[in-house]
Design an enzyme around this catalytic site. Structure first.
Site, PDB file in Angstrom:
ATOM      1  N   GLY A   1      94.590  97.926  43.290  1.00 51.11           N
ATOM      2  CA  GLY A   1      93.344  97.881  42.669  1.00 51.11           C
ATOM      3  C   GLY A   1      92.310  97.589  43.667  1.00 51.11           C
ATOM      4  O   GLY A   1      92.589  97.200  44.771  1.00 51.11           O
TER       5      GLY A   1
ATOM      6  N   GLN B   1      84.285  94.658  46.351  1.00 48.11           N
ATOM      7  CA  GLN B   1      85.006  94.421  47.401  1.00 48.11           C
ATOM      8  C   GLN B   1      84.506  95.030  48.663  1.00 48.11           C
ATOM      9  O   GLN B   1      84.931  94.527  49.781  1.00 48.11           O
ATOM     10  CB  GLN B   1      86.381  94.501  47.210  1.00 48.11           C
ATOM     11  CG  GLN B   1      87.079  93.397  46.201  1.00 48.11           C
ATOM     12  CD  GLN B   1      88.382  93.722  45.961  1.00 48.11           C
ATOM     13  OE1 GLN B   1      88.862  94.779  45.147  1.00 48.11           O
ATOM     14  NE2 GLN B   1      89.462  93.075  46.514  1.00 48.11           N
TER      15      GLN B   1
ATOM     16  N   CYS C   1      95.119  89.262  46.310  1.00 51.53           N
ATOM     17  CA  CYS C   1      93.835  90.094  46.349  1.00 51.53           C
ATOM     18  C   CYS C   1      93.550  90.395  47.799  1.00 51.53           C
ATOM     19  O   CYS C   1      93.556  89.646  48.611  1.00 51.53           O
ATOM     20  CB  CYS C   1      92.662  89.107  45.894  1.00 51.53           C
ATOM     21  SG  CYS C   1      91.181  89.814  45.829  1.00 51.53           S
ATOM     22  N   LEU C   2      93.107  91.759  47.836  1.00 50.90           N
ATOM     23  CA  LEU C   2      92.653  92.060  49.253  1.00 50.90           C
ATOM     24  C   LEU C   2      91.765  91.279  49.768  1.00 50.90           C
ATOM     25  O   LEU C   2      91.354  91.450  51.065  1.00 50.90           O
ATOM     26  CB  LEU C   2      92.372  93.609  49.077  1.00 50.90           C
ATOM     27  CG  LEU C   2      93.701  94.415  48.689  1.00 50.90           C
ATOM     28  CD1 LEU C   2      92.915  96.107  48.524  1.00 50.90           C
ATOM     29  CD2 LEU C   2      94.618  94.474  49.791  1.00 50.90           C
TER      30      LEU C   2
ATOM     31  N   HIS D   1      91.739  91.635  36.619  1.00 50.84           N
ATOM     32  CA  HIS D   1      91.737  91.058  37.911  1.00 50.84           C
ATOM     33  C   HIS D   1      90.255  92.001  38.508  1.00 50.84           C
ATOM     34  O   HIS D   1      89.458  91.408  39.183  1.00 50.84           O
ATOM     35  CB  HIS D   1      92.965  91.087  38.697  1.00 50.84           C
ATOM     36  CG  HIS D   1      92.567  90.901  40.506  1.00 50.84           C
ATOM     37  ND1 HIS D   1      93.306  89.718  40.886  1.00 50.84           N
ATOM     38  CD2 HIS D   1      91.990  91.478  41.316  1.00 50.84           C
ATOM     39  CE1 HIS D   1      93.046  89.979  42.135  1.00 50.84           C
ATOM     40  NE2 HIS D   1      92.204  90.705  42.464  1.00 50.84           N
ATOM     41  N   GLU D   2      90.322  93.437  38.504  1.00 51.56           N
ATOM     42  CA  GLU D   2      89.337  94.080  38.988  1.00 51.56           C
ATOM     43  C   GLU D   2      88.015  93.800  38.055  1.00 51.56           C
ATOM     44  O   GLU D   2      86.894  93.916  38.808  1.00 51.56           O
ATOM     45  CB  GLU D   2      89.603  95.575  38.816  1.00 51.56           C
ATOM     46  CG  GLU D   2      90.802  95.738  39.677  1.00 51.56           C
ATOM     47  CD  GLU D   2      91.140  95.452  41.224  1.00 51.56           C
ATOM     48  OE1 GLU D   2      90.185  95.062  41.561  1.00 51.56           O
ATOM     49  OE2 GLU D   2      92.099  95.258  41.414  1.00 51.56           O
TER      50      GLU D   2
ATOM     51  N   HIS E   1      86.126  90.998  39.498  1.00 51.06           N
ATOM     52  CA  HIS E   1      85.630  91.050  40.721  1.00 51.06           C
ATOM     53  C   HIS E   1      83.986  91.556  40.486  1.00 51.06           C
ATOM     54  O   HIS E   1      83.258  91.187  41.034  1.00 51.06           O
ATOM     55  CB  HIS E   1      86.019  92.115  41.624  1.00 51.06           C
ATOM     56  CG  HIS E   1      87.198  91.667  42.476  1.00 51.06           C
ATOM     57  ND1 HIS E   1      87.190  90.817  43.243  1.00 51.06           N
ATOM     58  CD2 HIS E   1      88.447  92.093  42.601  1.00 51.06           C
ATOM     59  CE1 HIS E   1      88.214  90.498  43.999  1.00 51.06           C
ATOM     60  NE2 HIS E   1      89.088  91.343  43.474  1.00 51.06           N
TER      61      HIS E   1
HETATM   62  O1  GNR Z   1      96.958  94.740  45.435  1.00 50.66           O
HETATM   63  C1  GNR Z   1      96.651  93.740  44.648  1.00 50.66           C
HETATM   64  N1  GNR Z   1      97.695  93.473  44.103  1.00 50.66           N
HETATM   65  C2  GNR Z   1      97.561  92.485  42.975  1.00 50.66           C
HETATM   66  C3  GNR Z   1      98.769  91.931  42.564  1.00 50.66           C
HETATM   67  C4  GNR Z   1      98.767  91.034  41.331  1.00 50.66           C
HETATM   68  C5  GNR Z   1      97.557  91.002  40.653  1.00 50.66           C
HETATM   69  C6  GNR Z   1      96.425  91.780  41.059  1.00 50.66           C
HETATM   70  C7  GNR Z   1      96.571  92.218  42.255  1.00 50.66           C
HETATM   71  S1  GNR Z   1      94.988  93.359  42.438  1.00 50.66           S
HETATM   72  C8  GNR Z   1      95.312  93.274  44.589  1.00 50.66           C
HETATM   73  C9  GNR Z   1      94.071  94.329  45.180  1.00 50.66           C
HETATM   74  C10 GNR Z   1      92.616  93.608  44.712  1.00 50.66           C
HETATM   75  O2  GNR Z   1      92.364  92.783  45.309  1.00 50.66           O
HETATM   76  N2  GNR Z   1      92.158  94.134  43.921  1.00 50.66           N
HETATM   77  O3  GNR Z   1      90.911  93.461  43.688  1.00 50.66           O
HETATM   78 NI    NI Z   2      91.202  91.343  44.263  1.00 53.83          NI
END
Ligand code: GNR
Ligand code: NI
Length: 171
Positions: free
Chosen positions: A46, A51, A91-92, A133-134, A137
């Site tokens: 995601g 980001q 999270c990236l 999660h997104e 952000h």
């Molecule tokens: O790549 C991602 N893996 C992930 C694993 C478990 C829960 C959420 C994520 S999102 C993350 C990519 C990211 O940072 N998206 O904002």
């Molecule tokens: Ni993230």
């Protein structure tokens, strides 16, 4: 197509609250394509516009293993949620750290698609977790905000140290 730079915690720009997308036009579709390229290259499941330092309400996801389930959600709103699930999240923007976070198990989300058409979909499992999660952000929120202050600080210090070493090595 272009790969975009991903901001990393504790960059203050990650705390920006994104504004609604006003027009789904070719410029926005270019950004969407670049976000998919950036997410797949990372690799991640995601990516929120926040980001990549674009403070508009849009996100991309693909939780498949073979790039076959791409979704783009513009101006997403959760209209229903139920159940609770605990997942190890990464999270990236917080590279290298994985910690358990509690989320709704099942959601129904309303959004505009890449043609600007209003759409609804249901999600569960990893896709539901990823969308939540997104969407965090887009509010300037990170998964580390759900951890204890001491854990968050430890992650922050380690990332800052790694970055100092990387900068020194590049000189
Ligand atoms: O790549 C991602 N893996 C992930 C694993 C478990 C829960 C959420 C994520 S999102 C993350 C990519 C990211 O940072 N998206 O904002
Ligand atoms: Ni993230």
């Amino acid at each position: 197509m272009a790969k975009l730079n991903i901001l990393e915690f504790p960059d203050p720009r990650l705390r920006t609250k994104a504004a609604p997308v006003e027009a789904v036009d070719d410029g926005l579709r270019q950004l969407i394509d670049d976000m998919f390229e950036t997410m797949y290259a990372a690799p991640g499941i995601g990516l929120a516009a926040t980001q990549v330092d674009v403070h508009k309400r849009l996100l991309v996801t693909d939780v498949s293993h073979d790039q076959t389930e791409p979704f783009v959600l513009i101006n997403p709103v959760i209209v229903e949620k139920d159940g609770v699930t605990m997942t190890d999240e990464g999270c990236l923007s917080v590279p290298g750290y994985y910690e358990p976070v509690e989320r709704a198990e099942h959601i129904r989300v309303r959004f505009l698609d890449r043609d600007g058409k209003e759409t609804e979909m249901e999600a569960e499992g990893l896709l539901a977790v990823c969308i939540q999660h997104e969407m965090d952000h887009l509010e300037g929120k990170l998964f580390v905000d759900y951890l204890s202050e001491s854990k968050r600080m430890r992650i922050r210090k380690k990332l800052e140290k790694e970055r100092r070493h990387a900068a020194a090595a590049a000189m």
